[in-house]
Design an enzyme around this catalytic site. Structure first.
Site, PDB file in Angstrom:
ATOM      1  N   HIS A 121       4.553  42.426   5.297  1.00  0.00           N
ATOM      2  CA  HIS A 121       3.326  43.539   3.995  1.00  0.00           C
ATOM      3  C   HIS A 121       2.385  44.287   4.899  1.00  0.00           C
ATOM      4  O   HIS A 121       2.429  44.973   4.475  1.00  0.00           O
ATOM      5  CB  HIS A 121       2.215  41.935   4.157  1.00  0.00           C
ATOM      6  CG  HIS A 121       2.479  40.670   3.472  1.00  0.00           C
ATOM      7  ND1 HIS A 121       3.769  40.752   2.462  1.00  0.00           N
ATOM      8  CD2 HIS A 121       1.620  39.325   3.561  1.00  0.00           C
ATOM      9  CE1 HIS A 121       3.884  39.650   2.080  1.00  0.00           C
ATOM     10  NE2 HIS A 121       3.080  38.323   2.098  1.00  0.00           N
ATOM     11  N   LYS A 129       9.977  35.152   2.492  1.00  0.00           N
ATOM     12  CA  LYS A 129       9.436  34.914   3.541  1.00  0.00           C
ATOM     13  C   LYS A 129       9.030  33.469   4.056  1.00  0.00           C
ATOM     14  O   LYS A 129       8.255  32.926   2.918  1.00  0.00           O
ATOM     15  CB  LYS A 129       7.987  36.250   4.425  1.00  0.00           C
ATOM     16  CG  LYS A 129       7.104  35.453   3.460  1.00  0.00           C
ATOM     17  CD  LYS A 129       5.899  36.869   3.615  1.00  0.00           C
ATOM     18  CE  LYS A 129       4.175  36.167   3.339  1.00  0.00           C
ATOM     19  NZ  LYS A 129       3.735  35.061   4.354  1.00  0.00           N
ATOM     20  N   ARG A 152      14.222  17.958  -4.244  1.00  0.00           N
ATOM     21  CA  ARG A 152      14.769  16.639  -4.412  1.00  0.00           C
ATOM     22  C   ARG A 152      13.554  15.356  -4.685  1.00  0.00           C
ATOM     23  O   ARG A 152      14.788  13.493  -4.953  1.00  0.00           O
ATOM     24  CB  ARG A 152      13.989  16.172  -2.945  1.00  0.00           C
ATOM     25  CG  ARG A 152      15.034  17.250  -1.719  1.00  0.00           C
ATOM     26  CD  ARG A 152      14.725  17.046  -0.358  1.00  0.00           C
ATOM     27  NE  ARG A 152      15.529  15.216  -0.199  1.00  0.00           N
ATOM     28  CZ  ARG A 152      15.144  15.260   0.937  1.00  0.00           C
ATOM     29  NH1 ARG A 152      14.486  15.542   2.207  1.00  0.00           N
ATOM     30  NH2 ARG A 152      15.011  13.945   1.397  1.00  0.00           N
ATOM     31  N   LYS A 172      -8.205  35.838   8.227  1.00  0.00           N
ATOM     32  CA  LYS A 172      -8.834  35.210   6.828  1.00  0.00           C
ATOM     33  C   LYS A 172     -10.400  34.689   7.001  1.00  0.00           C
ATOM     34  O   LYS A 172     -11.151  35.126   7.971  1.00  0.00           O
ATOM     35  CB  LYS A 172      -8.164  34.054   6.486  1.00  0.00           C
ATOM     36  CG  LYS A 172      -6.664  34.062   6.401  1.00  0.00           C
ATOM     37  CD  LYS A 172      -5.831  32.451   6.451  1.00  0.00           C
ATOM     38  CE  LYS A 172      -4.359  32.752   5.810  1.00  0.00           C
ATOM     39  NZ  LYS A 172      -4.094  33.459   4.443  1.00  0.00           N
TER      40      LYS A 172
END
Length: 541
Positions: free
Chosen positions: A287, A195, A74, A383
């Site tokens: 995953h 994904k 865009r 994480k």
């Protein structure tokens, strides 16, 4: 706590590295001439992974000579500014050596060749006018680059746009594969979808139904970059090309399986995305389940795409729905990761100060079939953990103790087979041996195979194999519609339960191994424990 304290002999000291050319190996077949239309061409994914992968394919000679790359976005970019931004990004990655792309320098001849095949179409992805202009650009590339009309449409865009883009492609007849006089298609048209493919079972089913109104299943390539890693692809070869393992790959010999995908990074600048997704949706149905299915699948009838994908889907169909009382979620607090202070998740940009989004997931699953009944599969991903590690660890059942009555029972370590996906790709086997000397004194040792000791390194960001497979029309490493839906079916009860649960966050410190509840999950009623995420599990003490 980890329960492996083995001694590792260095591979390079006992086994010489194999030099390139000593053994014959198969070369990839030439990919079809084609154009790639890259939606979201100015975004992070395009710059960080897709275009670097195309560059690596060009370096290796695998990219088709007759190729065109058409950027679509865009923004107000024109082709020259777009080319420059991609080149600058490659140079930055090469200099910093902090990302997945690695190169001492950018080969100017290769880049000039690739960039000369680029063009750009600017416009709104939801309007018919853009697709009219895109059709004209595809026709121009077909003539100028001799791509024979073959086109890959790569959707590197936000997931709410997947359906609308495919719908517009259908209305513009850009995905129609026109037959010739003999009934054969003149060219192929394929669509790559990133994904997340849905965010729940209901939304995944709706998205599949939507895009299958326009596309045939064989035209759809649902991409998971985990499956582009060499070690992941090698799991099937390791299992089925070595007769020693298959007879013991079952509930009779295996106690349990641990699958870990641990990261030291936080959400970085993706707070807005993570607030809508969370660790479970982001990692588990795609995953982690991809790794699980490769480990647990039955032997396929052949190494063709249909046979392999059917076996992988069969495994997921055999998994019982996850029970919320066998699932743990966590969210990181402030802490220290690899010597650097890190803020809590709630203090990250674009994250709510009272966020209930998980950054860690641990889960116990059961596979209800003859091979695996009674063998728990423990999955965890998170994480800001103590180390970066992706591995599959298979623990075999303990040997009888009685014949080693003069050896302390707690000195007998279990046998582990560990498949390391990242960061150091390889396979290790831990077993017991007698130490030298007159006393029967046992020690756990490892035989360790490292890819880098045996094979020449190849530039790889994880997308090269997958893009090449799309070009040759091989869907083996891509998920079918029913595979995607089975993954969401398994985790949906946990998603629903967590939507109502008021777990107190944060509940683990950045730089730790995760929340204590995850340790309680795996040790419940047994002596099992998570393997350490940090180095000792892969290095001699």
């Amino acid at each position: 706590m980890a329960d492996d304290h083995s001694t590792t002999a260095p591979t390079s000291a006992t086994v010489p590295a194999v030099k390139t050319g000593e053994a014959p190996h198969l070369k990839p077949k030439p990919a079809d001439p084609c154009a790639m239309v890259l939606f979201g061409a100015t975004g992070d994914l395009a710059k960080r992974l897709v275009v670097p992968a195309l560059y690596n394919l060009a370096i290796s000679g695998t990219l088709p000579h007759h190729f065109a790359l058409i950027g679509v976005a865009r923004g107000e970019d024109e082709v020259e500014s777009w080319r420059k931004s991609l080149h600058d990004a490659l140079q930055d990655f090469a200099k910093s050596k902090s990302g997945t792309f690695s190169a001492d320098k950018i080969d100017s001849k290769v880049w000039d060749r690739l960039s000369s095949q680029m063009s750009f179409v600017q416009g709104d992805l939801t309007t018919p006018q853009l697709y009219k202009e895109l059709g004209a650009e595809i026709d121009r590339a077909t003539k100028a680059q001799k791509t024979k009309g073959n086109v890959i449409f790569y959707l590197a865009v936000a997931d709410p746009l997947f359906g609308p883009v495919v719908d517009q492609l259908g209305k513009a007849k850009l995905v129609d594969e026109q037959p010739d006089a003999e009934g054969k298609t003149k060219f192929w048209r394929r669509v790559v979808i990133e994904k997340p493919f849905g965010h729940s079972l209901e939304s995944a089913r709706a998205l599949n139904a939507d895009i299958l109104k326009t596309l045939k299943e064989e035209q759809i390539f649902r991409i998971d970059h985990f499956l582009g890693k060499d070690t992941v692809q090698a799991i099937m070869a390791f299992r089925f090309a070595n007769g020693v393992f298959e007879p013991i790959w079952n509930r009779d010999r295996i106690d349990h399986v641990q699958i870990t995908a641990a990261e030291t990074v936080g959400v970085e600048k993706r707070g807005d995305f993570y607030e809508r997704t969370g660790a479970l949706r982001d990692m588990v149905p795609n995953h982690v389940f991809s790794l699980l299915s490769l480990v647990a699948m039955e032997p396929p009838t052949g190494f063709d795409a249909n046979a392999i994908r059917a076996r992988k889907t069969d495994v997921l169909a055999s998994i019982k729905e996850a029970s919320p009382d066998k699932a743990v979620r966590g969210q990181y607090a402030a802490g220290v990761v690899e010597g650097q202070k890190k803020v809590a998740y709630r203090d990250e940009p674009d994250v709510a100060r009272d966020s209930k989004v998980e950054t860690y997931v641990a889960m116990e699953l059961e596979i209800d079939n003859w091979r695996w009944a009674g063998v728990p599969f423990y999955l965890r991903t998170g994480k800001h953990l103590s180390g970066r590690m992706t591995e599959i660890a298979i623990r075999f059942k303990q040997a009888p103790y009685s014949i080693f009555q003069d050896t302390p029972v707690n000195a007998l370590k279990p046998n582990w087979l560990v498949i390391r996906i990242a960061p150091d790709e390889g396979i290790s086997l831990q077993f017991e041996v007698k130490r030298r000397g007159p006393v029967v004194d046992l020690a756990a040792v490892k035989m360790d195979f490292n890819y880098d000791d045996w094979f020449e390194k190849q530039a790889n960001v994880g997308y090269e194999t997958l893009l090449y497979d799309v070009m040759i029309g091989d869907p083996t490493l891509f998920m079918r519609a029913d595979t995607v839906e089975q993954g969401w079916r398994i985790v949906q009860p946990v998603i629903d339960a967590w939507a109502e649960d008021q777990t107190r966050f944060p509940n683990y410190e950045s730089g730790s191994e995760g929340p204590k509840a995850a340790d309680d999950l795996i040790s419940r009623g047994s002596d099992r424990a998570w393997r350490l995420i940090t180095g000792p599990s892969r290095r001699p003490e």
